[in-house]
Design a protein around this motif. Structure first.
Motif, mmCIF file in Angstrom:
data_model
loop_
_atom_site.group_PDB
_atom_site.id
_atom_site.type_symbol
_atom_site.label_atom_id
_atom_site.label_comp_id
_atom_site.label_asym_id
_atom_site.label_seq_id
_atom_site.Cartn_x
_atom_site.Cartn_y
_atom_site.Cartn_z
ATOM 1 N N VAL A 146 0.847 -1.191 0.000
ATOM 2 C CA VAL A 146 0.000 0.000 0.000
ATOM 3 C C VAL A 146 0.885 1.244 0.000
ATOM 4 N N GLY A 147 0.718 2.080 -1.009
ATOM 5 C CA GLY A 147 1.460 3.324 -1.098
ATOM 6 C C GLY A 147 0.634 4.474 -0.538
ATOM 7 N N ILE A 148 1.196 5.226 0.393
ATOM 8 C CA ILE A 148 0.474 6.320 1.050
ATOM 9 C C ILE A 148 1.186 7.627 0.737
ATOM 10 N N SER A 198 3.263 -0.287 -5.728
ATOM 11 C CA SER A 198 2.055 -0.403 -4.902
ATOM 12 C C SER A 198 0.909 -1.125 -5.603
ATOM 13 N N ASP A 199 0.211 -1.955 -4.827
ATOM 14 C CA ASP A 199 -1.036 -2.580 -5.289
ATOM 15 C C ASP A 199 -2.219 -1.652 -5.023
ATOM 16 N N ILE A 200 -2.053 -0.798 -4.021
ATOM 17 C CA ILE A 200 -3.068 0.184 -3.622
ATOM 18 C C ILE A 200 -2.334 1.494 -3.373
ATOM 19 N N ILE A 201 -2.898 2.597 -3.865
ATOM 20 C CA ILE A 201 -2.331 3.920 -3.618
ATOM 21 C C ILE A 201 -3.424 4.799 -3.029
ATOM 22 N N SER A 202 -3.122 5.426 -1.900
ATOM 23 C CA SER A 202 -4.097 6.301 -1.251
ATOM 24 C C SER A 202 -3.479 7.672 -1.037
ATOM 25 N N VAL A 227 -3.748 -1.802 -9.995
ATOM 26 C CA VAL A 227 -3.715 -0.925 -8.821
ATOM 27 C C VAL A 227 -5.090 -0.321 -8.538
ATOM 28 N N CYS A 228 -5.386 -0.208 -7.259
ATOM 29 C CA CYS A 228 -6.592 0.474 -6.801
ATOM 30 C C CYS A 228 -6.161 1.846 -6.291
ATOM 31 N N PHE A 229 -6.667 2.892 -6.921
ATOM 32 C CA PHE A 229 -6.251 4.270 -6.625
ATOM 33 C C PHE A 229 -7.340 4.982 -5.828
ATOM 34 N N ILE A 230 -6.973 5.507 -4.650
ATOM 35 C CA ILE A 230 -7.927 6.159 -3.759
ATOM 36 C C ILE A 230 -7.514 7.611 -3.532
ATOM 37 N N ASN A 231 -8.464 8.532 -3.681
ATOM 38 C CA ASN A 231 -8.185 9.940 -3.375
ATOM 39 C C ASN A 231 -9.280 10.519 -2.497
ATOM 40 N N GLY A 250 -7.265 0.513 -19.223
ATOM 41 C CA GLY A 250 -6.706 -0.571 -18.419
ATOM 42 C C GLY A 250 -5.313 -0.311 -17.884
ATOM 43 N N THR A 251 -4.867 0.941 -17.938
ATOM 44 C CA THR A 251 -3.564 1.282 -17.362
ATOM 45 C C THR A 251 -3.576 1.051 -15.857
ATOM 46 N N ILE A 252 -4.699 1.376 -15.205
ATOM 47 C CA ILE A 252 -4.874 1.066 -13.785
ATOM 48 C C ILE A 252 -6.189 0.311 -13.607
ATOM 49 N N GLY A 253 -6.356 -0.292 -12.435
ATOM 50 C CA GLY A 253 -7.497 -1.177 -12.224
ATOM 51 C C GLY A 253 -8.791 -0.498 -11.819
ATOM 52 N N SER A 254 -8.735 0.343 -10.785
ATOM 53 C CA SER A 254 -9.963 0.939 -10.258
ATOM 54 C C SER A 254 -9.631 2.197 -9.474
ATOM 55 N N ALA A 255 -10.678 2.966 -9.155
ATOM 56 C CA ALA A 255 -10.463 4.202 -8.407
ATOM 57 C C ALA A 255 -11.625 4.481 -7.476
ATOM 58 N N GLY A 256 -11.295 4.936 -6.265
ATOM 59 C CA GLY A 256 -12.282 5.385 -5.292
ATOM 60 C C GLY A 256 -12.030 6.855 -5.023
#
Length: 333
Positions: A146-148, A198-202, A227-231, A250-256
């Motif tokens: 997880v990248g923070i 990172s698999d997840i970036i917040s 990667v799941c990208f959260i902002n 499809g460069t990244i997987g999903s975003a919240g």
């Protein structure tokens, strides 16, 4: 003191009234502060504003003319205030530097979990009597990287939660948080390395000249495809056009997403009888691998209490001492 509260919402009024303790004469308006609405504060020595308000130089000139000398923000961010002009006019400005960091950190986790475990899609299928599981595969958070980005109060709270899941933590910040390193073994690295690993970036950093569009086409291009990208920080930290492109191809997987760069005229309002003409926003919310919430990360009882209490305490300090510990100026930023 007479205080005019701009951009007031029903959900916060009871918290503001409780924090005021009948010490001030409060006037409320759902209108945001701008050149036209500045006149509403005539006769009030202080105003309170929110993120959607415009406190640029011309607006400040009008406020000063109408007698306003204090501006209490009900938020952390102050990029909507021309501090240099305020200081020249002698208008004092203070923000809420911190409130429950868990509110936003936990909302980031909620977005992550909803995306990962396909909660919304699962509910939509269930309402159609489709109980098949073929489209609902997620992944274990345990063991993921997880990248923070930004490890202040909110980023640190998010890191602690992810540490509890058993994740490997990477951090990016201009200053390392030694206490967080001790508690979670987070490893600080460059932004490029964080994006690549990172698999997840917040995202939990503030918005300023260095972080505007920090995440653009180049940043998304080096991320993992899943990667799941959260902002949950600020909308303009992300270039939405590039995010949409990365999600579509499809460069990244999903975003919240809880914040949006052009949210000012959309969020915090009821648009049931209106058509939202923002094509970029409409495209974003239409994507199947995206969850968008309307800047509700701060919306907990604890956070609203903290925001109201700090805001009113700032006004109290001005009235009693003409000084405030949370005062902002161009010399201490």
């Amino acid at each position: 003191m007479k205080v005019f509260v701009y951009s007031s919402h029903h959900f916060e009024k009871s918290f503001i009234e409780k924090a005021a303790k009948n010490k001030h004469e409060l006037f409320y308006s759902a209108y945001s502060l701008n050149e036209t609405t500045a006149k509403l504060a005539q006769g009030c020595k202080a105003i309170s504003i929110f993120t959607s308000c415009d406190a640029s130089d011309k607006v400040l000139d009008k406020l000063y003319y109408y007698g306003v000398r204090f501006i209490a923000l009900r938020c952390v961010g102050y990029n909507n205030v021309d501090l240099a002009r305020a200081q020249k006019l002698g208008i004092k400005v203070a923000n809420v530097p911190s409130y429950s960091p868990y509110a936003i950190a936990e909302h980031a986790v909620a977005l992550l979990m909803a995306l990962n475990r396909k909660i919304i899609l699962g509910q939509e299928l269930m309402k159609k009597n489709d109980f098949s599981l073929d489209q609902l595969i997620g992944f274990d958070l345990h063991g993921k990287t997880v990248g923070i980005v930004g490890t202040g109060n909110i980023g640190s709270a998010f890191a602690s939660i992810m540490n509890g899941f058993g994740c490997k933590l990477l951090g990016y910040d201009i200053q390392e948080n030694k206490e967080l390193i001790r508690k979670t073994n987070i490893i600080y690295t460059s932004l490029d390395d964080l994006c690549k690993q990172s698999d997840i970036i917040s995202v939990h950093c503030p918005l300023n000249t260095s972080t505007k569009y920090l995440f653009d086409k180049n940043a998304f291009s080096i991320m993992k495809k899943e990667v799941c990208f959260i902002n949950t920080a600020r909308g303009s930290i992300v270039k939405t056009k590039d995010l949409i492109e990365a999600l579509e191809n499809g460069t990244i997987g999903s975003a919240g997403i809880d914040v949006y760069e052009n949210e000012k005229d959309i969020f915090f309002r009821n648009h049931l009888n209106n058509i939202i003409l923002d094509e970029l926003f409409n495209k974003l919310i239409s994507l199947p691998n995206v969850i968008v919430t309307g800047h509700q990360g701060f919306l907990t009882t604890e956070a609203l209490t903290g925001i109201a209490e700090t805001t009113l305490n700032n006004i109290n300090e001005w009235e009693e001492n003409n000084k405030c510990k949370n005062e902002l100026s161009i010399t201490n930023l």
